[in-house]
Design a protein around this motif. Structure first.
Motif, PDB file in Angstrom:
ATOM      1  N   PHE A 310       0.899  -1.251   0.030  1.00  9.84           N
ATOM      2  CA  PHE A 310       0.029  -0.056   0.099  1.00  9.84           C
ATOM      3  C   PHE A 310       0.929   1.137  -0.158  1.00  9.84           C
ATOM      4  O   PHE A 310       1.817   1.278   0.805  1.00  9.84           O
ATOM      5  CB  PHE A 310      -0.823  -0.140   1.350  1.00  9.84           C
ATOM      6  N   MET A 311       0.466   2.071  -0.885  1.00  6.47           N
ATOM      7  CA  MET A 311       1.249   3.275  -0.944  1.00  6.47           C
ATOM      8  C   MET A 311       0.521   4.457  -0.148  1.00  6.47           C
ATOM      9  O   MET A 311       1.047   5.435   0.408  1.00  6.47           O
ATOM     10  CB  MET A 311       1.446   3.968  -2.281  1.00  6.47           C
ATOM     11  N   ASP A 312      -1.030   4.557  -0.080  1.00  5.51           N
ATOM     12  CA  ASP A 312      -1.519   5.548   0.688  1.00  5.51           C
ATOM     13  C   ASP A 312      -3.110   5.046   0.907  1.00  5.51           C
ATOM     14  O   ASP A 312      -3.341   3.739   0.839  1.00  5.51           O
ATOM     15  CB  ASP A 312      -1.774   6.808  -0.290  1.00  5.51           C
ATOM     16  N   GLY A 313      -3.913   5.864   1.112  1.00  7.08           N
ATOM     17  CA  GLY A 313      -5.364   5.603   1.638  1.00  7.08           C
ATOM     18  C   GLY A 313      -6.255   5.648   0.579  1.00  7.08           C
ATOM     19  O   GLY A 313      -6.238   5.299  -0.586  1.00  7.08           O
ATOM     20  N   VAL A 314      -7.258   6.588   0.834  1.00  7.55           N
ATOM     21  CA  VAL A 314      -8.203   7.122   0.004  1.00  7.55           C
ATOM     22  C   VAL A 314      -8.813   8.487  -0.175  1.00  7.55           C
ATOM     23  O   VAL A 314      -8.321   8.961   0.796  1.00  7.55           O
ATOM     24  CB  VAL A 314      -9.489   6.151   0.350  1.00  7.55           C
ATOM     25  N   HIS A 360      -1.106  -0.458  -4.350  1.00  9.22           N
ATOM     26  CA  HIS A 360      -2.370   0.346  -3.908  1.00  9.22           C
ATOM     27  C   HIS A 360      -2.007   1.804  -4.060  1.00  9.22           C
ATOM     28  O   HIS A 360      -1.156   2.211  -3.145  1.00  9.22           O
ATOM     29  CB  HIS A 360      -3.013   0.091  -2.672  1.00  9.22           C
ATOM     30  N   ALA A 361      -2.280   2.512  -5.157  1.00  6.61           N
ATOM     31  CA  ALA A 361      -1.994   4.059  -5.148  1.00  6.61           C
ATOM     32  C   ALA A 361      -3.172   4.665  -5.681  1.00  6.61           C
ATOM     33  O   ALA A 361      -3.679   4.543  -6.925  1.00  6.61           O
ATOM     34  CB  ALA A 361      -0.894   4.079  -6.119  1.00  6.61           C
ATOM     35  N   ILE A 362      -3.741   5.491  -4.985  1.00  6.68           N
ATOM     36  CA  ILE A 362      -4.773   6.230  -5.479  1.00  6.68           C
ATOM     37  C   ILE A 362      -4.629   7.651  -5.547  1.00  6.68           C
ATOM     38  O   ILE A 362      -5.169   8.033  -6.735  1.00  6.68           O
ATOM     39  CB  ILE A 362      -6.002   6.249  -4.182  1.00  6.68           C
ATOM     40  N   GLY A 363      -3.833   8.254  -5.007  1.00  9.66           N
ATOM     41  CA  GLY A 363      -3.583   9.956  -5.282  1.00  9.66           C
ATOM     42  C   GLY A 363      -2.642   9.819  -6.156  1.00  9.66           C
ATOM     43  O   GLY A 363      -1.562   8.917  -6.357  1.00  9.66           O
ATOM     44  N   ASP A 364      -2.453  11.246  -6.759  1.00 10.64           N
ATOM     45  CA  ASP A 364      -1.486  11.242  -7.662  1.00 10.64           C
ATOM     46  C   ASP A 364      -0.072  11.380  -7.325  1.00 10.64           C
ATOM     47  O   ASP A 364       0.894  10.910  -7.867  1.00 10.64           O
ATOM     48  CB  ASP A 364      -1.623  12.659  -8.535  1.00 10.64           C
TER      49      ASP A 364
END
Length: 556
Positions: A310-314, A360-364
């Motif tokens: 995981f790299m970040d949340g949501v 998992h990467a949601i944000g830029d």
């Protein structure tokens, strides 16, 4: 000469994805492999009295769907939990929880899933006190649809030992009230893991997601059998949607063992890849476990060979890692789960071991940091056909779009996560996203047109594992006003993203994902001709028969 087939499918509209024979009417299979593709008359002529004959009745016949991003154990467990997807307002929530709890007097935790962030009311932040008003004397927890936030009542927080706060790993948060107690909102797995451990599954369903570890103490024989049946229920649910393959996104030896036991018992209805889950607080030497998983589990139905991070949340909880501060939270750019140097080293080491990586990467900001890690691995280890994956990409900076193809990275996307898919509301301008960012949010069309490899999936249980809902979301979608971009695409490309392309992502393009002689007999037979179905009706299409390895795993 073709062997006498065990099974034939006739009177179908075959979508083969085989360029040498893109369409046909029928196929034959023997020993779990497709042995012939052709006309109904030619294939019928191959049958014997012992051959099973399936009449597709004009429906589309295509390679079995591969859902390339699921959380299998959690999705299976949630089939039996309180579904709150359509619940809005305190009164409706109160009625739903009380009715569900009344039918489960012995459950140690009343668990609701797919809860909206505004489930009680627009702009109302759910607290433990809200849930106490509903059920004060039994532990209650509500899981957000994105599975990155949980709201718990007071007794649940007390029993989990976090009512007065507690240690959480980087990227997780127990939201605290002004009086020094937990407010009730728990952001990310490190915060809500202790509450979910109160459930009837003891949190075992989320161990591969929360920690990547096996149950401690080890699961008892009774617990193992219970968990195995939960998994089987989930797998059968997937098979009912034409799915023959799954790429799990959380994993541990425990899940691999249970799946292998089901395979040994002849009860495994789908093929499942399970990764090793590396957490930000794990020593990098733990990657040896990934190598051991790859060595131990390598059958056609249960295998590993991949590392998940995981790299970040949501976006919804402002925990996705952004390049610029959130407009509605101007002091925050979200939470980085991995620091850049640490992540780069993890990528270098995993890549050097020949492992595939999915992040998992949601944000830029998370997408850029992930691509930086893949680039670092290439510089150190050299270029190879790694097919490293970037999961979700809900926002990408335009400068990073061409980097996907340049680095050979795969964009692993979920059309129903986008508000264009019709399940979720669009974000207000200048709260989570700026007007200039929105055209690059959920931008699977821009990504595909850049030449980057793409694949589609559900992220079940974030959205239902019903393949055709996602297909309809990508093809038909909901047209949103500017500045939202139009990402709709044609049906054949979408179906390819769920079959041939997902077989390629798992390095099985030479034996899976086509209806072609010599390929695995993994087949979905639909209840209608999809290519002659209106976009408005695609979501209603269903699998009537699912075949995995030549064995019928579902019949409607």
């Amino acid at each position: 000469m073709s062997p006498i087939p065990d099974l034939i499918v006739v009177n179908g509209n075959l979508l083969t994805f085989d360029k040498s024979k893109p369409a046909a009417q029928a196929l034959a299979a023997s020993g779990g492999v497709i042995t012939a593709v052709g006309t109904t008359a030619d294939i019928r002529a191959l049958a014997s009295s012992k051959t099973k004959i399936i009449d597709a009745a004009g429906g589309t016949v295509l390679p079995g769907f591969i859902d390339s991003h699921v959380h299998l154990f959690g999705g299976a467990a949630e089939l039996d939990m309180l579904d709150l997807r359509d619940v809005r307002g305190f009164d409706a929530l109160n009625a739903a929880i009380r009715a569900y709890a009344a039918g489960r007097p012995d459950d140690p935790l009343i668990m609701g899933v797919s809860a909206d962030y505004d489930i009680i009311g627009a702009g109302h932040v759910t607290t433990r006190h809200d849930l106490d008003r509903i059920l004060p004397d039994r532990p209650v927890a509500l899981m957000a649809a994105d599975h990155h936030t949980v709201w718990a009542n007071t007794i649940a927080l007390e029993q989990a030992g976090i009512l007065h706060g507690g240690y959480v790993p980087e990227g997780s948060e127990i939201v605290m009230a002004k009086d020094g107690t937990a407010q009730g909102q728990l952001n990310e797995t490190g915060a809500f893991g202790p509450v979910l451990s109160l459930s009837i599954l003891g949190g075992r369903d989320l161990l591969g997601y929360v920690t990547g570890a096996d149950p401690e103490p080890p699961a008892t024989a009774k617990e193992r059998e219970f968990d195995k049946e939960v998994l089987l229920r989930g797998l059968n649910h997937c098979a009912s949607h034409g799915i023959t393959g799954l790429h799990n996104m959380d994993g541990n030896f425990y899940q691999l063992d249970l799946l292998s036991e089901l395979e040994g018992e002849g009860r495994l209805p789908a093929r499942v890849q399970v990764p090793m889950h590396l957490k930000n607080y794990d020593p990098l030497d733990r990657l040896a476990e990934a190598d051991e998983m790859r060595r131990q589990f390598k059958s056609d139905k249960v295998w590993s060979g991949r590392v998940k991070m995981f790299m970040d949340g949501v976006l919804d909880s402002y925990t996705a890692l952004m390049l610029k501060p959130y407009p509605g939270k101007p002091k925050s750019t979200g939470d980085a789960v991995f620091e850049a140097d640490h992540f780069n080293e993890a990528c270098i080491r995993a890549d050097a071991m020949g492992l595939q990586i999915s992040v998992h990467a949601i944000g830029d900001g998370a997408v850029r940091r992930t691509l930086d890690g893949y680039e670092a691995a290439r510089k150190v280890n050299g270029v190879r056909d790694s097919r490293h994956r970037v999961e979700h990409i809900e926002l990408i900076d335009p400068q990073d779009i061409p980097r996907l193809a340049a680095l050979g990275a795969v964009a692993s996307l979920q059309p129903l996560h986008s508000p264009e898919g019709g399940l979720f509301e669009p974000y207000d301008v200048d709260d989570i996203l700026t007007e200039s960012q929105i055209p690059f949010a959920f931008a699977w069309r821009k990504i595909r047109e850049s030449g980057a490899k793409t694949c589609f999936s559900t992220d079940w249980p974030v959205v239902p594992v019903d393949v055709m809902m996602t297909v309809a979301g990508a093809v038909q979608g909901t047209q949103l006003p500017a500045p939202w971009a139009d990402n709709r695409q044609n049906l054949e490309a979408t179906l390819s993203s769920y079959t041939r392309d997902n077989a390629w992502v798992e390095f099985n393009e030479h034996r899976k994902g086509l209806l072609k002689q010599g390929y695995m007999a993994d087949i979905a037979i639909m209840d209608r001709d999809l290519m002659n179905t209106s976009a408005e009706q695609l979501a209603n299409a269903q699998a009537i028969t699912t075949i995995c390895g030549g064995e019928v795993t579902f019949t409607r």
